[in-house]
Design a protein around this motif. Sequence first.
Motif, PDB file in Angstrom:
ATOM      1  N   ARG A 189      33.468 -24.030  20.836  1.00 20.18           N
ATOM      2  CA  ARG A 189      32.882 -22.692  20.889  1.00 20.18           C
ATOM      3  C   ARG A 189      31.639 -22.553  20.004  1.00 20.18           C
ATOM      4  N   THR A 190      30.792 -23.564  20.052  1.00 23.12           N
ATOM      5  CA  THR A 190      29.613 -23.535  19.181  1.00 23.12           C
ATOM      6  C   THR A 190      28.659 -22.408  19.567  1.00 23.12           C
ATOM      7  N   ALA A 196      27.492 -21.272   9.221  1.00 21.35           N
ATOM      8  CA  ALA A 196      28.365 -22.050   8.339  1.00 21.35           C
ATOM      9  C   ALA A 196      29.273 -22.974   9.146  1.00 21.35           C
ATOM     10  N   THR A 197      29.782 -22.476  10.259  1.00 16.94           N
ATOM     11  CA  THR A 197      30.649 -23.297  11.113  1.00 16.94           C
ATOM     12  C   THR A 197      29.864 -24.442  11.727  1.00 16.94           C
ATOM     13  N   LEU A 198      28.651 -24.147  12.194  1.00 14.44           N
ATOM     14  CA  LEU A 198      27.819 -25.193  12.788  1.00 14.44           C
ATOM     15  C   LEU A 198      27.445 -26.250  11.753  1.00 14.44           C
ATOM     16  N   LYS A 199      27.127 -25.788  10.547  1.00 13.40           N
ATOM     17  CA  LYS A 199      26.823 -26.741   9.461  1.00 13.40           C
ATOM     18  C   LYS A 199      28.039 -27.619   9.181  1.00 13.40           C
TER      19      LYS A 199
END
Length: 219
Positions: A189-190, A196-199
């Motif tokens: 679910r990008t 922060a989640t993508l990093k």
Amino acid sequence: MNILIVHAHNEPKSFSSALKDLSLNHFLTKGHEVIVKDLFEMEFNPVPQRSDFKTVLHPDYFHYMKEQVYAFQNNGFSDELTQEMNDLEWADLLIINAPLWWSSSPAILKGWFDKVLAMGFAYHPRDKKFETGVFKNKKAFCCFTAGGSEAAYSEGGENGDIDMVLYHINHGTLYYCGFEVLPSFLTWRTHLSDEATLKGYLDQYQQFLDNLDNAQKLY
């Protein structure tokens, strides 16, 4: 080491493209040779057709796989496909980098499989498959971005266990051609994730690549 990255996303700013860039930079920094096949940028034609061949076995009935075998035996593939095959032979590691669409690869990537992993060249159902496959001395893994959640792709999840979803690629395609198949790297679910989640995903992929030599093969 020679690395071939086959990338199949139509948006250069996508997170799938960011993962491709990370792997490219990772291997270049370590002194490896890398070729990237950006299939959308190349406008790769995924449709099997007579123009894929310089030779013709049966002019009155087009049987694609028989034409592949004949072309392999007679140096009869188109220049474009010959280049793709040469680059695949050159590679020690194949990375399939793409979004998960309809529980599978985008059509342009499926077409690359169909045309480049040609019968005769990449496999033969009689004696060149699995443990005796053409690419038994090469490694491969998939890096997929999924639109669904990790829970949806878990055992009992609504989309099915991700290992079974990818079985036709990991086992039925890569391992069938002899590759030593390593675990896939997956993100979830990008398109809805914050920075922060993508990093965090990028950091995880960096660690994944750093530890690739220690990865336990699937097949």
